[in-house]
Motif scaffolding. Structure first.
Motif, PDB file in Angstrom:
ATOM      1  N   UNK A  19      64.431   1.082  13.561  1.00  0.00           N
ATOM      2  CA  UNK A  19      65.778   1.541  13.888  1.00  0.00           C
ATOM      3  C   UNK A  19      66.742   0.753  13.002  1.00  0.00           C
ATOM      4  N   UNK A  20      67.643   1.463  12.365  1.00  0.00           N
ATOM      5  CA  UNK A  20      68.665   0.795  11.548  1.00  0.00           C
ATOM      6  C   UNK A  20      70.047   1.145  12.079  1.00  0.00           C
ATOM      7  N   UNK A  40      68.650  -4.352  12.382  1.00  0.00           N
ATOM      8  CA  UNK A  40      67.458  -3.516  12.314  1.00  0.00           C
ATOM      9  C   UNK A  40      66.512  -3.915  13.440  1.00  0.00           C
ATOM     10  N   UNK A  41      65.800  -2.945  13.956  1.00  0.00           N
ATOM     11  CA  UNK A  41      64.770  -3.227  14.966  1.00  0.00           C
ATOM     12  C   UNK A  41      63.439  -2.845  14.329  1.00  0.00           C
ATOM     13  N   UNK A  42      62.561  -3.829  14.202  1.00  0.00           N
ATOM     14  CA  UNK A  42      61.312  -3.620  13.460  1.00  0.00           C
ATOM     15  C   UNK A  42      60.148  -3.305  14.392  1.00  0.00           C
ATOM     16  N   UNK A  78      63.800   5.459  11.095  1.00  0.00           N
ATOM     17  CA  UNK A  78      62.956   5.695   9.926  1.00  0.00           C
ATOM     18  C   UNK A  78      63.700   6.489   8.847  1.00  0.00           C
ATOM     19  N   UNK A  79      64.920   6.120   8.626  1.00  0.00           N
ATOM     20  CA  UNK A  79      65.698   6.716   7.547  1.00  0.00           C
ATOM     21  C   UNK A  79      66.435   7.994   7.907  1.00  0.00           C
ATOM     22  N   UNK A  82      68.967  10.786  14.445  1.00  0.00           N
ATOM     23  CA  UNK A  82      68.237  11.359  15.587  1.00  0.00           C
ATOM     24  C   UNK A  82      68.340  12.882  15.576  1.00  0.00           C
ATOM     25  N   UNK A  83      69.532  13.401  15.226  1.00  0.00           N
ATOM     26  CA  UNK A  83      69.771  14.848  15.256  1.00  0.00           C
ATOM     27  C   UNK A  83      68.862  15.596  14.298  1.00  0.00           C
ATOM     28  N   UNK A  84      68.421  14.920  13.238  1.00  0.00           N
ATOM     29  CA  UNK A  84      67.607  15.630  12.249  1.00  0.00           C
ATOM     30  C   UNK A  84      66.102  15.532  12.537  1.00  0.00           C
TER      31      UNK A  84
END
Ligand SMILES: Nc1ncnc2c1ncn2[C@@H]1O[C@H](COP(=O)(O)OP(=O)(O)OP(=O)(O)O)[C@@H](O)[C@H]1O
Length: 338
Positions: A19-20, A40-42, A78-79, A82-84
């Protein structure tokens, strides 16, 4: 029966998601809930999300899953936004408000509706109900559930799509000690499987046991982004406990010509030394022939470290808190920042 294990939730190679949160700002009218926040959450570790009441934790989590639109900045999973994401529940699971459920439905019907509308195999419903310990109440109306049962149901919904990213907002709210222990084990297990786990809580002792990494915010801004160990090691409340038959002389030596060193007397005649580490105390005593009966490092608790970090960003404080702050002699310590 509560079942948590890789036999129920198999590890998937695709779980390397992150998560960024990128310069996220969220305003509600004149209230700035989140203020230019980045972190960031890794994957592979439990990240605790901490902050005083009103710090912006829930707002940030809502922004991650598209429930709140940022005023500025963005959040990527992951880049991607959420909507996409084509099948969001299969990539991101969230428990944000356990009470936000249709109370007239049964537990299994509730989950079945979510599964159907998200293209998730209905066989997952009984699997997740088993995982969260609700297998015995699948047909009961949700309106008869206790808060703890609702939390478990919310966790089941989050796990339904077997996602690689999980967000839990105050998941231990309403849980009994067995439930708290279960959540702790579950979080660690999910992270050990390679998932990305972000969990908010006000229970510092619980966070100290569960989280590997901490994001601390205050008034919508980043205060610390560090491992639990790093955060504890930077606390100004770390102290040295020392006992000596020459306590008075030692106290004078410790404070004389040593700016920043603070010595307090303990109830048993021992001394608590702040601002100096144990080897330095021992060497000073030895250099002056002072006998020591005890010398030990006392690490601050996570609660103490949290209070230090967020002292300037607490919006709601009682009169008692103010008194204890005024009598405190230790300076505020900032944690490591990225
Ligand atoms: N829908 C909303 N409308 C107006 N203000 C809001 C809304 N949601 C949150 N806020 C405000 O934004 C700020 C951040 O709230 P948020 O719930 O994100 O904090 P939090 O860290 O989750 O707090 P807590 O620990 O008390 O749950 C608060 O001042 C809150 O009153």
């Amino acid at each position: 029966m509560v079942t948590v294990g890789s036999s129920v939730v198999p590890t998937r190679p695709g779980w390397r998601q992150m998560i960024e949160v990128d310069r996220l700002t969220k305003r509600y009218g004149s209230t700035v809930a989140v203020d230019d926040l980045s972190f960031q959450v890794l994957p592979g570790r439990v990240t605790g999300f901490l902050g005083p009441n009103g710090a912006g934790k829930s707002t940030t989590m809502r922004a991650v899953i598209g429930l709140d639109l940022p005023t500025m900045g963005e959040v990527r999973i992951n880049g991607r936004s959420y909507a996409s994401i084509r099948r969001p529940l299969c990539e991101v699971g969230a428990l944000l408000d356990a009470r936000a459920v249709h109370a007239g439905r049964s537990a299994s019907h509730h989950l079945l509706c979510i599964a159907r509308s998200n293209g998730i195999d209905p066989s997952r419903v009984s699997a997740v109900l088993e995982m969260v310990g609700l297998a015995g109440v699948t047909r009961r109306r949700i309106r008869t559930f206790s808060l703890g049962m609702l939390q478990r149901l919310g966790v089941a919904a989050a796990l339904l799509g077997n996602p690689g990213v999980l967000l839990f907002d105050e998941p231990v709210n309403g849980l009994d000690p067995e439930g708290i222990r279960w959540i702790r084990t579950l979080m660690k297990q999910l992270a050990a499987e390679g998932r990305t786990v972000l969990v908010s809580s006000h229970l510092m002792s619980e966070m100290a046991l569960t989280a590997d990494h901490l994001i601390v915010i205050g008034r919508g801004r980043l205060v610390a982004d560090a491992s639990v160990a790093e955060l504890l090691s930077t606390s100004s409340r770390n102290r040295v406990r020392v006992r000596s038959p020459q306590a008075g002389r030692l106290s004078t030596l410790l404070t004389r010509d040593q700016p920043g060193v603070n010595v307090q007397s303990g109830p048993d005649g021992g001394l608590e030394v702040l601002g100096m580490d144990a080897p330095a105390v021992g060497e000073l005593a030895a250099a002056h022939g002072v006998v020591l009966h005890e010398l030990s490092s006392q690490q601050a608790s996570l609660e103490e470290a949290f209070m230090d970090l967020t002292r300037d960003s607490v919006d709601y404080r009682t009169g008692t808190d103010l008194l204890s702050l005024e009598s405190s002699t230790t300076p505020t310590t900032a944690g490591s920042r990225p």
